[in-house]
Design an enzyme around this catalytic site. Structure first.
Site, PDB file in Angstrom:
ATOM      1  CG  HIS A   1      -1.984  -0.994   1.218  1.00  0.00           C
ATOM      2  ND1 HIS A   1      -3.246  -0.769   0.730  1.00  0.00           N
ATOM      3  CD2 HIS A   1      -1.960  -2.276   1.631  1.00  0.00           C
ATOM      4  CE1 HIS A   1      -3.967  -1.867   0.861  1.00  0.00           C
ATOM      5  NE2 HIS A   1      -3.207  -2.803   1.401  1.00  0.00           N
TER       6      HIS A   1
ATOM      7  CE  LYS B   1      -6.038  14.000   0.293  1.00  0.00           C
ATOM      8  NZ  LYS B   1      -6.258  12.757  -0.405  1.00  0.00           N
ATOM      9  NE  ARG B   2      -3.202  10.232  10.147  1.00  0.00           N
ATOM     10  CZ  ARG B   2      -2.867   9.275  11.016  1.00  0.00           C
ATOM     11  NH1 ARG B   2      -3.680   8.239  11.198  1.00  0.00           N
ATOM     12  NH2 ARG B   2      -1.753   9.332  11.708  1.00  0.00           N
TER      13      ARG B   2
ATOM     14  CE  LYS C   1      -2.037  10.899   3.129  1.00  0.00           C
ATOM     15  NZ  LYS C   1      -2.745   9.994   2.207  1.00  0.00           N
TER      16      LYS C   1
ATOM     17  CB  THR D   1      -9.915   5.043  -0.896  1.00  0.00           C
ATOM     18  OG1 THR D   1      -9.328   5.363   0.369  1.00  0.00           O
ATOM     19  CG2 THR D   1      -9.307   3.772  -1.436  1.00  0.00           C
TER      20      THR D   1
ATOM     21  CE  LYS E   1     -13.518   6.071   1.305  1.00  0.00           C
ATOM     22  NZ  LYS E   1     -12.539   6.073   2.392  1.00  0.00           N
TER      23      LYS E   1
END
Ligand code: 26W
Length: 823
Positions: free
Chosen positions: A354, A542-543, A548, A650, A654
């Site tokens: 992952h 998100k985290r 990111k 993911t 969503k």
């Protein structure tokens, strides 16, 4: 389950007096909530028993994961059983508001983020498709911390989710397993066979707690999520020590054991390297395999056929000890020879990677490993030795390859190497990610075992994130194209018929507006801030991680602020920037990012010249439940990681299925989202993965060049440290330094301009509301392939080789198989 309201009411009233010994008026909200859960659970347990019986001779799939972020179950299960309205009305007649009961439920935080949520989506799809697929994980006493924002900083509060009990779980004490740590190994030759005996070990009792898993339109098929809790074997104080007067010793042994399932490691993508973490990993692996073996034996199937009847999937390397543990069971307990045991093991186990972030690839110091798991270490050594021998024969003097693929090297056990060698399938979670695995991270293994590598693009449970979370949109969709999309998400494509239907587009816009109102209400109630549902909701949840790039988004907002200050007309539509996400408690940089967002929010939201145009919100404690409120309300989905770094994502899916439009890089599954919607329905910008990887290999990027050549960028970067944030002082210096002194590892400055350009295009498109909502519609319509039903069908067909007992959800056809890059 209940044919009518009256039957439901009767069952409910009986249940509350039976279980709580009270009448309805005496019950608290919690009692009433619990009663409803127990009522449903009773029925599910009955169906579980039937499912178990009827699937006795079906291949069983076990999904081993250290994390399962299952979300709240009550509402979702009512939706799945299609009894929400009946129950709501029945309860109303008893003067109970269903929504009040739903609010009583905890959202178990037994995971960090994407990986744990994916595991939960997969459990749902397995249940939906009628696969006998079960989860195996940890029952942490404390889940992921609850995030509180104090003075702009993240603070962590323990997540004591079990404090009132968790009514969905069923303890199965009688099915406990003893797990052995430390001690010594004695080898003895018995009738010419070398036998290994584990002595002087420290036993720990693994006690299973089961949670029933049920999906939509398949309520009689109940699968199981089994979570393990650690207890002392005697389940009492150590009375020997106690009687000797060693009170401290007696208590501390107990707490040492209980520490194993005490708390989830809150690090996602960070190395922990601590003994307790390795203990957790072995603990739930040994318990899970022990229990699988026990139930396998009841089936009277020859052990030689084990892998035909059992598939074990390992979610990242955290459960990779499944490989040596299965070897240990087969050899030491079942008396098989090495070669046969190895064949069975490899054929049983499959592995998903992952992340390519090097700091997240697990490694354990040999000494620690050997001391904690002496027999397992011997087996790993032997796996390594045999592999090397085989390799040396095939690749002769390619010493580099031989070195790179070793399991034990540099004094450490490399868990990813063990995973690739000991499993039959290795998959990435998006087409791009799988390519990176094949050609970068695991390139040497790809030469050895090319046949093992394959892609399985992630998916999401569209029934949780659309059907249950966004009832208004679900109804509108069903009205337009019928209900088949619930069972087969690719039916959503039929929405394209309505692309040019202005009355439908109007309804779609209205649904989005109403969902935005609901989120605005939550923001008002939880933090007293007014946000305008008529403004654009631009969301990044998100985290918090450097890769990111929440920072890129922040710099964009700062830039817009500067623009509005200069010329209030430069920003046309009012915009609300919504952030949310947790930082690992020890990740100082990520915590500083949170503080920066809040400091910026404070400045902008108070500024009378700006606050009509721009607002910034940081939503506290982002989790599955909050996600269910946010995704339906988003206009823009921010998916802006440095290309190559986000394995799949993911959240992107969503948002998409709820009609948000993506602005993003060509990273992870964004690439496939773009292929699905077409480039006119997504806003892509920035370096490609290839470019990023080339820079990392060959160098050549100088962040200072960007800084000096772009005035408005320079202004924003300077504002981090030049007193623009009046209260900040040197607080944001680490961020400033990461960009300039340390050359901007994640190419934030490099992508800044491209990001702004894409953002401008997006705003222009938003200004033409009919065009915008049409884009939104295309996103919903094309989201079907990102249902986890599709992912699970691929896993079942291509990896686990198991049937599914459901025929009304179509198989993936060749067209999109190719599109997703699966071979
Ligand atoms: C050793 C600590 C640790 C803990 C968790 C290392 C790595 C992890 C996970 C692998 C991190 C994770 O959640 N990865 C995410 O997995 C999602 C599901 O496949 C992907 O969509 C995300 O892109 C990926 O970051």
């Amino acid at each position: 389950m209940f044919d009518d309201k009256e039957k439901f009411k009767l069952a409910y009233l009986t249940k509350i007096s039976e279980t709580e010994g009270i009448t309805l008026d005496e019950g608290s909200l919690w009692d009433k909530y619990k009663t409803l859960v127990l009522l449903l659970k009773e029925n599910m347990s009955f169906n579980r028993a039937l499912t178990k019986k009827s699937t006795m001779y079906t291949k069983q799939v076990y999904y081993f994961s250290m994390e399962f972020l299952i979300g709240r179950l009550l509402h979702y299960y009512l939706v799945n059983m299609e009894i929400e309205e009946l129950v709501r009305e029945g309860l109303a007649e008893l003067h109970i508001n269903l929504d009040d009961l739903l609010q009583q439920e905890v959202d178990p935080g037994l995971g960090n983020g994407g990986l744990g949520r994916l595991a939960a989506c997969f459990l749902d799809s397995m249940a939906f498709l009628g696969i006998s697929g079960h989860g195996n994980g940890m029952r942490y006493k404390y889940g992921l911390f609850e995030q509180k924002i104090r003075n702009g900083f993240q603070t962590e509060v323990a997540d004591n989710w079990l404090k009132n009990g968790y009514p969905w779980e069923i303890p199965r004490t009688e099915k406990s397993i003893v797990v052995k740590f430390k001690g010594t190994i004695r080898a003895e030759s018995v009738q010419d066979k070398l036998m290994f005996y584990h002595e002087h070990y420290e036993p720990v009792l693994a006690v299973p707690y089961d949670i029933p898993i049920m999906s939509y339109d398949n309520p009689s098929n109940i699968n199981n999520l089994r979570l393990w809790s650690a207890e002392p074997v005697a389940n009492e104080l150590d009375f020997d020590s106690f009687n000797r007067g060693e009170f401290d010793q007696a208590v501390s042994l107990r707490s040492e054991v209980e520490a194993i399932s005490y708390i989830l490691y809150p690090d996602d993508n960070g190395r922990s390297g601590k003994e307790l973490r390795l203990k957790q990993e072995y603990f739930f692996v040994a318990a899970g395999l022990g229990s699988i073996m026990r139930s396998f034996k009841k089936r009277n199937i020859s052990l030689g056929d084990f892998s035909k009847w059992v598939a074990v999937h390992i979610n990242d390397t955290h459960p990779v000890l499944c490989i040596p543990e299965l070897m240990r069971i087969l050899i030491d307990e079942e008396g098989l020879g090495w070669d046969q045991a190895w064949n069975i093991t490899v054929n049983t186990i499959s592995f998903t990677n992952h992340t390519i972030m090097p700091e997240a690839l697990e490694k354990w110091p040999v000494d620690l490993f050997k001391n904690l798991l002496p027999r397992i270490y011997m087996i790993v050594e032997e796996i390594d030795r045999r592999f090397k021998e085989r390799l040396a024969r095939r690749f002769l003097d390619d010493w580099e390859l031989i070195h790179n693929t070793q399991i034990i090297k540099d004094g450490q056990v490399q868990m990813a190497n063990l995973a690739v060698i000991g499993s039959s399938s290795v998959n990435g979670v998006a087409a791009l990610h799988t390519e990176i695995l094949k050609h970068q991270v695991f390139k040497d293994y790809y030469r050895v075992f090319s046949y093992k590598f394959n892609n399985k693009t992630n998916g999401i449970n569209h029934r949780r994130f659309l059907l249950a979370a966004n009832p208004a949109l679900s109804e509108l969709i069903t009205e337009a194209i019928g209900p088949a999309w619930k069972k087969n998400a690719e039916e959503l494509e039929n929405l394209l018929f309505y692309k040019d239907n202005s009355s439908f587009i109007e309804k779609l816009a209205k649904v989005k507006y109403l969902n935005k109102c609901q989120l605005a209400k939550h923001v008002k109630e939880s933090q007293g801030l007014e946000i305008d549902p008529l403004s654009i909701f631009d969301v990044q949840v998100k985290r918090i991680h450097a890769y990111k790039r929440q920072l890129l988004n922040i710099l964009k907002v700062m830039h817009l602020y500067n623009q509005v200050k200069n010329d209030p007309q430069s920003v046309r539509d009012p915009q609300t920037f919504i952030f949310g996400g947790k930082a690992a408690p020890g990740y100082h940089y990520a915590k500083t990012i949170i503080k920066l967002i809040n400091t910026l929010a404070n400045k902008i939201n108070k500024d009378p010249e700006v606050k009509q145009k721009l607002k910034v919100v940081f939503l506290e404690n982002f989790n599955v439940s909050l996600g269910e409120l946010i995704y339906p309300a988003a206009d823009i989905s921010e998916q802006i990681s440095t290309a190559s770094k986000e394995a799949s994502g993911t959240g992107n899916m969503k948002f998409m299925v709820n009609g948000a439009v993506t602005i993003g890089t060509l990273d992870g599954a964004n690439v496939e989202i773009k292929e699905a919607v077409g480039e006119e329905n997504i806003f892509i910008f920035g370096l490609t993965a290839e470019e990023v990887l080339r820079y990392s290999r060959e160098g050549g990027y100088k962040s200072l060049d960007q800084y000096y050549s772009n005035q408005s960028l320079r202004l924003c970067v300077d504002q981090l440290v030049n007193g623009f944030f009046e209260t900040a002082g040197e607080e944001f210096r680490v961020i400033f330094d990461s960009l300039l002194l340390y050359n901007d590892d994640y190419f934030v400055l490099k992508d800044f301009n491209a990001y702004l350009e894409a953002y401008q295009k997006l705003q222009d498109s938003y200004a033409q509301q009919d065009i915008w909502h049409r884009t939104s519609l295309v996103n919903i319509a094309k989201a079907g392939i990102f249902s986890s039903d599709r992912s699970i069908k691929e896993y079942a067909n291509q990896i686990w080789k198991t049937n599914f007992r459901r025929f009304d959800s179509h198989f993936p056809d060749k067209r999109f198989k190719n599109k997703l890059g699966t071979k």
